[in-house]
Enzyme design. Structure first.
Site, PDB file in Angstrom:
ATOM      1  CG  HIS A 144      -1.548  -1.083   1.023  1.00 41.98           C
ATOM      2  ND1 HIS A 144      -1.254  -1.982   2.148  1.00 41.98           N
ATOM      3  CD2 HIS A 144      -2.456  -1.318   0.301  1.00 41.98           C
ATOM      4  CE1 HIS A 144      -2.592  -2.843   2.928  1.00 41.98           C
ATOM      5  NE2 HIS A 144      -3.556  -2.388   0.603  1.00 41.98           N
ATOM      6  CD  GLN A 187       2.163  -6.720 -12.071  1.00 41.94           C
ATOM      7  OE1 GLN A 187       3.657  -6.039 -12.199  1.00 41.94           O
ATOM      8  NE2 GLN A 187       1.941  -8.667 -12.338  1.00 41.94           N
ATOM      9  CD  GLN A 216      -9.145  -4.146  -7.124  1.00 42.82           C
ATOM     10  OE1 GLN A 216     -10.041  -4.828  -6.346  1.00 42.82           O
ATOM     11  NE2 GLN A 216      -7.442  -3.819  -6.728  1.00 42.82           N
ATOM     12  NE  ARG A 232      -8.525 -11.949   2.423  1.00 44.21           N
ATOM     13  CZ  ARG A 232      -9.607 -11.300   1.771  1.00 44.21           C
ATOM     14  NH1 ARG A 232      -8.647 -10.406   0.576  1.00 44.21           N
ATOM     15  NH2 ARG A 232     -11.084 -10.778   1.765  1.00 44.21           N
TER      16      ARG A 232
END
Ligand code: AMP
Length: 359
Positions: free
Chosen positions: A62, A193, A198, A232
């Protein structure tokens, strides 16, 4: 995205737009009107605004998007919103990590770093942390496939690969991104990426709904052993974490075949599948008290514009190698072993490699 609603959620500051992250100039904006009030002068002053949409639990991947956004734009808005619409009814919405304090600290630290580095056009100006009531003003329509409400669907790409396993996922993503784009009205949006399908969905959304926004895709940030960073990954205990690189290794084997001149699906995916089979076999041989079980959801070689499967890579276009595996719970600890997260639910991992067009 159930926005931060645990005890570690941001404290409610009335949504007047004056709240800031501690020891920083980063505004904490919680409502659509406060975001619009903040946004208006930048349009008049012709200052560029970039948006980095996230679900929080921020990690280095991020942060790399935020860095890229600050380099090329006057203002960066980071949104943190865990969108329930993109979780299936049986998915991990309730346990999705919400780490507001750590996220806030990471943003403040990064913003200082951006201020010290003269190469940046801008910094982190605001973090947008809406609640579900704010994002779904008519009420949250529900997570079921048949839920009625105002949704954006991007098909057929949204039905393939990830969309096949998670039928409401891209509907949720496209819907929340359309909302965020309309609220923030950024000149540019930054996506990773890591979630390549998405990016194809978002590119279609921008094109098909004539949104005057540029999509910037940043490379996948990886751990030293190659595992793609993901919020996750915290669900992986030591045993599953050690085997989790298998997907990337499999994709790399397929990429090696391409680099060595192969263009056919059979050769490339054959190489990937033989790594997956080999590691699965190795793990099985270790026995239930030492090994790790995983299931392969898909391994794909697809067209970079449509994500439709291809048999042969068009050298003028290249292709996308991608895959998803499910790391199953570890069932039997060795004596004295604390299984920790490894005893917990299955963890689904995705990854991809772009095969660039031949020179
Ligand atoms: P998420 O919070 O998982 O919804 O991700 C927010 C954004 O960060 C998306 O554009 C992701 O593709 C991107 N992202 C997630 N993991 C990585 C990574 N390892 N490297 C680069 N970008 C990432």
């Amino acid at each position: 995205m159930a926005t931060a609603c645990s005890s570690s959620s941001p404290s409610r500051g009335g949504g007047n737009g004056l709240e800031k992250l501690p020891n920083s100039s980063i505004r904490v904006l919680r409502t659509v009107p406060s975001l619009r009030r903040w946004r208006r002068p930048h349009t008049i002053d012709q200052r560029t605004v970039a948006l980095v949409p996230t679900m929080g639990a921020l990690h280095a991947g991020h942060l790399s998007l935020i860095r890229a956004a600050a380099r090329a734009n006057h203002h960066v808005v980071v949104s943190i919103y865990v969108n329930p619409a993109q979780f299936g009814v049986r998915e991990d919405l309730a346990s999705y990590p919400v780490t507001w304090e750590a996220d806030a600290a990471a943003l403040v630290k990064l913003d200082r770093e951006l201020a010290d580095d003269g190469e940046n056009l801008g910094r982190i100006s605001a973090v947008f942390v809406p609640g579900t009531g704010e994002m779904y003003p008519a009420g949250f329509p529900g997570q079921e496939v048949g839920s009625k409400g105002s949704f954006v669907t991007i098909t057929p790409v949204g039905e393939l690969l990830e969309g096949r396993t998670r039928p409401t996922f891209f509907r949720g993503v496209a819907t929340v991104c359309m909302k965020l784009f309309n609220i923030v009205q950024p000149e540019k949006v930054y996506f990773g990426q890591k979630d390549v399908q998405q990016t194809v969905v978002i590119r279609s959304l921008l094109r098909d709904f004539m949104l005057p926004i540029e999509l910037v895709v940043e490379p996948t940030t990886r751990a030293e052993d190659g595992l793609a960073l993901s919020s996750r990954n915290v669900y992986l205990g030591a045993r599953r974490r050690a085997v989790a690189t298998v997907l990337y290794r499999a994709l790399r084997a397929a990429e090696d075949a391409y680099k060595n001149g192969a263009q056919g699906r059979m050769t490339m995916l054959g190489n990937a599948n033989s790594i997956l089979r080999h590691v699965a076999h190795e793990q099985k041989a270790l026995g239930p008290d030492k090994g790790v079980r995983f299931e392969v959801d898909y391994i794909s070689l697809a067209d970079p514009d449509t994500m439709q499967e291809v048999n042969v890579v068009d050298p003028a276009k290249g292709a996308i190698l991608s895959g998803a595996i499910k790391m199953l719970p570890v069932e039997v600890p060795v004596v004295g072993e604390d299984l920790g997260h490894d005893g917990g639910p299955a963890v689904r991992l995705i990854d991809n490699i772009i095969l660039h067009p031949a020179e």
